[in-house]
Design an enzyme around this catalytic site. Structure first.
Site, PDB file in Angstrom:
ATOM      1  N   GLY A  82       0.831  -1.207   0.000  1.00 47.31           N
ATOM      2  CA  GLY A  82       0.000   0.000   0.000  1.00 47.31           C
ATOM      3  C   GLY A  82       0.862   1.253   0.000  1.00 47.31           C
ATOM      4  CB  ALA A  83       4.331   1.810  -0.674  1.00 46.16           C
ATOM      5  CB  SER A  84       0.356   3.388  -4.769  1.00 44.67           C
ATOM      6  OG  SER A  84      -0.841   3.071  -4.076  1.00 44.67           O
ATOM      7  NE  ARG A  85      -3.831   6.266  -3.905  1.00 47.42           N
ATOM      8  CZ  ARG A  85      -4.260   5.055  -4.336  1.00 47.42           C
ATOM      9  NH1 ARG A  85      -4.758   4.187  -3.489  1.00 47.42           N
ATOM     10  NH2 ARG A  85      -4.189   4.740  -5.602  1.00 47.42           N
ATOM     11  CG  ASP A 102      -4.984  -7.771  -5.347  1.00 49.15           C
ATOM     12  OD1 ASP A 102      -5.080  -7.720  -4.100  1.00 49.15           O
ATOM     13  OD2 ASP A 102      -5.960  -7.854  -6.104  1.00 49.15           O
ATOM     14  CE1 TYR A 130      -9.263   0.109   8.285  1.00 48.89           C
ATOM     15  CE2 TYR A 130     -10.085   1.198  10.259  1.00 48.89           C
ATOM     16  CZ  TYR A 130      -9.070   0.971   9.346  1.00 48.89           C
ATOM     17  OH  TYR A 130      -7.857   1.613   9.504  1.00 48.89           O
ATOM     18  CE  LYS A 145      -6.400  -1.571   9.528  1.00 46.30           C
ATOM     19  NZ  LYS A 145      -5.195  -1.927   8.735  1.00 46.30           N
TER      20      LYS A 145
HETATM   21  N1  LIG Z   1      -5.066   7.445   7.769  1.00 47.11           N
HETATM   22  C1  LIG Z   1      -5.431   7.135   8.997  1.00 47.11           C
HETATM   23  O1  LIG Z   1      -5.839   8.002   9.820  1.00 47.11           O
HETATM   24  C2  LIG Z   1      -5.374   5.718   9.481  1.00 47.11           C
HETATM   25  C3  LIG Z   1      -5.807   5.443  10.791  1.00 47.11           C
HETATM   26  C4  LIG Z   1      -5.713   4.142  11.261  1.00 47.11           C
HETATM   27  C5  LIG Z   1      -5.190   3.150  10.459  1.00 47.11           C
HETATM   28  N2  LIG Z   1      -4.794   3.445   9.180  1.00 47.11           N
HETATM   29  C6  LIG Z   1      -4.271   2.346   8.374  1.00 47.11           C
HETATM   30  O2  LIG Z   1      -3.124   2.785   7.678  1.00 47.11           O
HETATM   31  C7  LIG Z   1      -3.025   2.108   6.421  1.00 47.11           C
HETATM   32  C8  LIG Z   1      -2.906   3.122   5.301  1.00 47.11           C
HETATM   33  O3  LIG Z   1      -4.037   3.972   5.326  1.00 47.11           O
HETATM   34  P1  LIG Z   1      -4.117   5.299   4.436  1.00 47.11           P
HETATM   35  O4  LIG Z   1      -4.955   6.260   5.191  1.00 47.11           O
HETATM   36  O5  LIG Z   1      -2.760   5.666   3.968  1.00 47.11           O
HETATM   37  O6  LIG Z   1      -4.991   4.740   3.206  1.00 47.11           O
HETATM   38  P2  LIG Z   1      -4.973   5.120   1.637  1.00 47.11           P
HETATM   39  O7  LIG Z   1      -4.503   6.514   1.433  1.00 47.11           O
HETATM   40  O8  LIG Z   1      -6.331   4.748   1.153  1.00 47.11           O
HETATM   41  O9  LIG Z   1      -3.923   4.100   1.043  1.00 47.11           O
HETATM   42  C9  LIG Z   1      -4.221   2.727   1.053  1.00 47.11           C
HETATM   43  C10 LIG Z   1      -3.146   1.971   0.316  1.00 47.11           C
HETATM   44  O10 LIG Z   1      -3.520   0.582   0.309  1.00 47.11           O
HETATM   45  C11 LIG Z   1      -3.330   0.090  -1.002  1.00 47.11           C
HETATM   46  N3  LIG Z   1      -4.190  -1.055  -1.286  1.00 47.11           N
HETATM   47  C12 LIG Z   1      -5.544  -1.130  -1.206  1.00 47.11           C
HETATM   48  N4  LIG Z   1      -5.962  -2.348  -1.607  1.00 47.11           N
HETATM   49  C13 LIG Z   1      -4.842  -3.052  -1.953  1.00 47.11           C
HETATM   50  C14 LIG Z   1      -4.619  -4.359  -2.448  1.00 47.11           C
HETATM   51  N5  LIG Z   1      -5.621  -5.216  -2.687  1.00 47.11           N
HETATM   52  N6  LIG Z   1      -3.340  -4.744  -2.701  1.00 47.11           N
HETATM   53  C15 LIG Z   1      -2.315  -3.896  -2.470  1.00 47.11           C
HETATM   54  N7  LIG Z   1      -2.464  -2.647  -2.006  1.00 47.11           N
HETATM   55  C16 LIG Z   1      -3.723  -2.231  -1.748  1.00 47.11           C
HETATM   56  C17 LIG Z   1      -3.604   1.272  -1.915  1.00 47.11           C
HETATM   57  O11 LIG Z   1      -2.868   1.123  -3.138  1.00 47.11           O
HETATM   58  P3  LIG Z   1      -3.492   0.719  -4.567  1.00 47.11           P
HETATM   59  O12 LIG Z   1      -4.867   1.301  -4.636  1.00 47.11           O
HETATM   60  O13 LIG Z   1      -2.496   1.329  -5.495  1.00 47.11           O
HETATM   61  O14 LIG Z   1      -3.447  -0.773  -4.571  1.00 47.11           O
HETATM   62  C18 LIG Z   1      -2.989   2.418  -1.117  1.00 47.11           C
HETATM   63  O15 LIG Z   1      -1.621   2.561  -1.411  1.00 47.11           O
HETATM   64  C19 LIG Z   1      -4.261   1.225   6.325  1.00 47.11           C
HETATM   65  O16 LIG Z   1      -3.966  -0.079   6.780  1.00 47.11           O
HETATM   66  C20 LIG Z   1      -5.235   1.888   7.279  1.00 47.11           C
HETATM   67  O17 LIG Z   1      -6.190   0.998   7.766  1.00 47.11           O
HETATM   68  C21 LIG Z   1      -4.879   4.711   8.680  1.00 47.11           C
END
Ligand SMILES: NC(=O)c1ccc[n+]([C@@H]2O[C@H](COP(=O)([O-])OP(=O)(O)OC[C@H]3O[C@@H](n4cnc5c(N)ncnc54)[C@H](OP(=O)(O)O)[C@@H]3O)[C@@H](O)[C@H]2O)c1
Length: 255
Positions: A12-15, A70, A166, A170
């Site tokens: 999930g390092a694309s963004r 994926d 979700y 988690k």
């Molecule tokens: N942001 C927060 O406040 C927060 C809080 C608690 C926990 N988290 C956790 O932190 C992590 C990142 O969250 P984020 O806010 O950065 O989310 P995000 O901006 O939506 O990024 C999610 C990443 O997951 C990748 N992804 C989704 N489905 C995938 C798949 N099937 N295979 C491979 N990659 C996949 C996406 O890449 P592609 O679409 O390119 O595949 C994207 O790079 C998650 O586990 C989230 O639950 C975030």
């Protein structure tokens, strides 16, 4: 902290947080495999690709490799790990960051959405960990870091803002940490979970909550990145089997 000579995979390092973590690990000296699905931007509201992350790491002086993956697909995960080993010869750090949520109540959650939330967060963490374990076991060291969420324990607000699927996912990832840490301690592999205390401003979060009143209290990924870099440097002789917030870990270890 130096991760020189270490090799990390970040899913999930694309963004979002995953990209920030990949950049932080590279800045600490690790060679980083940037794993996600996006090779091109398909939705302007969700920018970011694996090659753009690699470009940004290289522009900052780091070393990285983009590999489409994926995490719900075992063959795709295996291929990604093979490419990582072919390029860099070893794997020291696995960051299971890929995650998705579905923000609606249970009564409005189609089975397909329930399934995908569990598959990405839970199966993805399991499949990626499983795929790197033979290499880490042979090396007699490694660190697996899973990105979890406060949603795993959230109960007092009546509804879980990010959806029950979700939260369930988690909670499973937290239980996975305790179980896997117990299993692989004898191989000198650390397993830890880390979760943000405050919402982190990412593309994925803004996709669901574009309201400026909500987003103004969100934080940068900086504290999470520091924590992941710290946990990435552990083996079973150090910190392992922990599930904590970035705030807690920072206080405990003076990060
Ligand atoms: N942001 C927060 O406040 C927060 C809080 C608690 C926990 N988290 C956790 O932190 C992590 C990142 O969250 P984020 O806010 O950065 O989310 P995000 O901006 O939506 O990024 C999610 C990443 O997951 C990748 N992804 C989704 N489905 C995938 C798949 N099937 N295979 C491979 N990659 C996949 C996406 O890449 P592609 O679409 O390119 O595949 C994207 O790079 C998650 O586990 C989230 O639950 C975030």
């Amino acid at each position: 902290m130096s991760l020189k000579d270490k090799v990390a995979i970040v899913t999930g390092a694309s963004r979002g947080l995953g990209k920030a973590i990949a950049m932080g690990l590279a800045q600490a000296g690790a060679r980083v495999v940037v794993a996600a699905r996006s090779e091109v931007v398909k939705d302007k509201k969700l920018p970011g690709t694996i090659s753009k992350t690699v470009e940004d790491i290289e522009a900052a002086g780091g070393t990285a490799l983009a590999v489409r993956c994926d995490v719900t697909d075992e063959a795709s995960v295996k291929e990604m790990v093979e490419k990582a080993i072919a390029a860099f010869g070893r794997i020291d750090i696995m960051v299971n960051n890929a995650g998705v949520a579905f923000y609606y109540p249970v009564a409005e959650t189609p089975l397909s959405r329930w399934d995908i939330v569990l598959k990405v967060n839970v199966n993805g963490t399991f499949l990626c960990s499983k795929a790197v374990l033979p290499t880490m076991i042979a090396q007699k060291s490694g660190s697996i870091v899973n990105i979890s969420s406060l949603a795993a324990d959230e109960r007092d607000e009546g509804t879980v803002p990010t959806g029950v699927a979700y939260a369930v996912a988690k909670a499973a990832v937290d239980r996975f940490c305790y179980g896997l840490a117990t299993e692989v301690g004898c191989h000198n592999i650390a397993v830890n979970n880390i979760k943000p205390k405050e919402p982190v401003d990412t593309e994925g979060m803004r996709y669901w909550e574009p309201d400026e009143n909500i987003t103004k209290d969100w934080v940068s990924p900086e504290k999470m990145v520091k924590c992941v870099v710290f946990l990435a440097d552990q083996d079973a002789g150090g910190v392992t089997g922990t599930v904590s917030t970035d705030e807690e870990l920072s206080n405990w270890h003076g990060l």
